[in-house]
Design a protein around this motif. Structure first.
Motif, mmCIF file in Angstrom:
data_model
loop_
_atom_site.group_PDB
_atom_site.id
_atom_site.type_symbol
_atom_site.label_atom_id
_atom_site.label_comp_id
_atom_site.label_asym_id
_atom_site.label_seq_id
_atom_site.Cartn_x
_atom_site.Cartn_y
_atom_site.Cartn_z
ATOM 1 N N SER A 278 -50.570 14.525 45.828
ATOM 2 C CA SER A 278 -51.479 15.656 46.032
ATOM 3 C C SER A 278 -51.051 16.415 47.293
ATOM 4 N N PRO A 279 -51.346 17.714 47.353
ATOM 5 C CA PRO A 279 -51.022 18.475 48.564
ATOM 6 C C PRO A 279 -51.633 17.857 49.823
ATOM 7 N N ALA A 280 -52.840 17.319 49.708
ATOM 8 C CA ALA A 280 -53.487 16.692 50.868
ATOM 9 C C ALA A 280 -52.723 15.450 51.324
ATOM 10 N N PHE A 281 -52.222 14.649 50.368
ATOM 11 C CA PHE A 281 -51.447 13.455 50.702
ATOM 12 C C PHE A 281 -50.136 13.882 51.367
ATOM 13 N N GLU A 282 -49.447 14.854 50.768
ATOM 14 C CA GLU A 282 -48.180 15.330 51.337
ATOM 15 C C GLU A 282 -48.368 15.846 52.759
ATOM 16 N N ALA A 283 -49.455 16.580 52.995
ATOM 17 C CA ALA A 283 -49.706 17.138 54.326
ATOM 18 C C ALA A 283 -49.820 16.025 55.375
ATOM 19 N N GLU A 284 -50.319 14.858 54.962
ATOM 20 C CA GLU A 284 -50.479 13.735 55.884
ATOM 21 C C GLU A 284 -49.155 13.046 56.216
ATOM 22 N N ILE A 285 -48.169 13.132 55.311
ATOM 23 C CA ILE A 285 -46.943 12.351 55.516
ATOM 24 C C ILE A 285 -45.692 13.190 55.776
ATOM 25 N N VAL A 286 -45.795 14.499 55.623
ATOM 26 C CA VAL A 286 -44.602 15.353 55.679
ATOM 27 C C VAL A 286 -43.827 15.236 56.991
ATOM 28 N N ASN A 287 -44.493 14.979 58.098
ATOM 29 C CA ASN A 287 -43.808 14.925 59.399
ATOM 30 C C ASN A 287 -43.587 13.510 59.920
ATOM 31 N N LEU A 288 -43.806 12.504 59.070
ATOM 32 C CA LEU A 288 -43.627 11.125 59.531
ATOM 33 C C LEU A 288 -42.142 10.779 59.643
ATOM 34 N N ASN A 289 -41.842 9.904 60.602
ATOM 35 C CA ASN A 289 -40.469 9.451 60.823
ATOM 36 C C ASN A 289 -40.409 7.933 60.785
ATOM 37 N N GLU A 290 -39.200 7.411 60.696
ATOM 38 C CA GLU A 290 -39.006 5.962 60.644
ATOM 39 C C GLU A 290 -39.714 5.292 61.818
ATOM 40 N N GLY A 291 -40.481 4.234 61.491
ATOM 41 C CA GLY A 291 -41.217 3.483 62.502
ATOM 42 C C GLY A 291 -42.640 3.970 62.723
ATOM 43 N N ASP A 292 -42.947 5.177 62.236
ATOM 44 C CA ASP A 292 -44.300 5.701 62.415
ATOM 45 C C ASP A 292 -45.318 4.889 61.628
ATOM 46 N N LYS A 293 -46.515 4.768 62.194
ATOM 47 C CA LYS A 293 -47.659 4.184 61.498
ATOM 48 C C LYS A 293 -48.726 5.269 61.438
ATOM 49 N N HIS A 294 -49.318 5.432 60.260
ATOM 50 C CA HIS A 294 -50.295 6.501 60.091
ATOM 51 C C HIS A 294 -51.347 6.055 59.097
ATOM 52 N N SER A 295 -52.603 6.323 59.441
ATOM 53 C CA SER A 295 -53.722 5.978 58.569
ATOM 54 C C SER A 295 -54.536 7.237 58.319
ATOM 55 N N PHE A 296 -54.931 7.459 57.054
ATOM 56 C CA PHE A 296 -55.727 8.630 56.712
ATOM 57 C C PHE A 296 -56.561 8.331 55.476
ATOM 58 N N THR A 297 -57.684 9.027 55.378
ATOM 59 C CA THR A 297 -58.610 8.841 54.263
ATOM 60 C C THR A 297 -58.627 10.114 53.427
ATOM 61 N N LEU A 298 -58.570 9.940 52.108
ATOM 62 C CA LEU A 298 -58.621 11.074 51.189
ATOM 63 C C LEU A 298 -59.831 10.952 50.273
ATOM 64 N N ALA A 299 -60.413 12.099 49.963
ATOM 65 C CA ALA A 299 -61.501 12.170 48.992
ATOM 66 C C ALA A 299 -60.939 11.886 47.607
ATOM 67 N N PRO A 300 -61.782 11.515 46.648
ATOM 68 C CA PRO A 300 -61.301 11.189 45.304
ATOM 69 C C PRO A 300 -60.379 12.243 44.691
ATOM 70 N N ALA A 301 -60.726 13.513 44.820
ATOM 71 C CA ALA A 301 -59.923 14.577 44.206
ATOM 72 C C ALA A 301 -58.503 14.619 44.749
ATOM 73 N N ASP A 302 -58.308 14.189 46.000
ATOM 74 C CA ASP A 302 -56.989 14.219 46.626
ATOM 75 C C ASP A 302 -56.260 12.881 46.540
ATOM 76 N N ALA A 303 -56.948 11.857 46.055
ATOM 77 C CA ALA A 303 -56.337 10.526 45.963
ATOM 78 C C ALA A 303 -56.016 10.207 44.494
ATOM 79 N N PHE A 304 -56.921 9.549 43.790
ATOM 80 C CA PHE A 304 -56.675 9.145 42.403
ATOM 81 C C PHE A 304 -57.502 9.942 41.406
ATOM 82 N N GLY A 305 -58.117 11.015 41.876
ATOM 83 C CA GLY A 305 -58.876 11.890 40.993
ATOM 84 C C GLY A 305 -60.330 11.463 40.864
ATOM 85 N N GLU A 306 -61.113 12.392 40.360
ATOM 86 C CA GLU A 306 -62.517 12.107 40.063
ATOM 87 C C GLU A 306 -62.575 11.300 38.768
#
Length: 140
Positions: A41-69
């Motif tokens: 999903s665009p929301a998921f991509e926006a969370e990971i687009v700038n990550l680099n090797e070794g980075d740790k990142h946690s984020f929460t997505l609403a149903p529509a942006d995760a596995f759908g309603e």
């Protein structure tokens, strides 16, 4: 859009109650996440687009942006005769149906009432907000 880059990442998928729904660490095989091929999903991509090797990142997505309603059209009421006679059907059992091109479509039995079996073909995490905990192993 074509793939602009890929990330190999260990990932935990955590539900609202804090329980872990899935983890790549259990299998020891990180997930490959492709940015730009529209599989995420665009929301998921926006969370990971700038990550680099070794980075740790946690984020929460609403149903529509995760596995759908949850889609009520994906809940089916089938006659017990549609299943093998020796199959034990009870709530929570996962059954498999033939899909297009020989693919398999998993369904979860939600209820059995007499000869009526309620099967939910939604993704098991549909309708849930989920938290993704990522640890980037490699940028490809």
């Amino acid at each position: 859009m074509s793939v602009t880059r890929s990330i190999l990442s260990h990932m935990n998928i955590v539900l609202e109650d804090g329980s872990t729904a899935d983890s790549t660490k259990a299998s020891g095989k990180p997930a490959k996440l492709n940015i730009g091929d529209q599989t995420l999903s665009p929301a998921f991509e926006a969370e990971i687009v700038n990550l680099n090797e070794g980075d740790k990142h946690s984020f929460t997505l609403a149903p529509a942006d995760a596995f759908g309603e949850s889609n009520p059209d994906a809940i089916h009421y089938l006659d017990r005769s549609k299943f093998p006679a020796d199959m034990e059907l009870q709530a929570g059992v996962i059954v498999s149906f033939a899909g297009p091109g020989g693919s398999e479509i998993p369904g979860i039995v939600r209820e059995v009432a007499g000869d009526s079996v309620t099967v939910d073909l939604n993704h098991p995490l549909a309708g849930h907000s989920v938290t993704f905990e990522l640890e980037v192993v490699q940028v490809l």
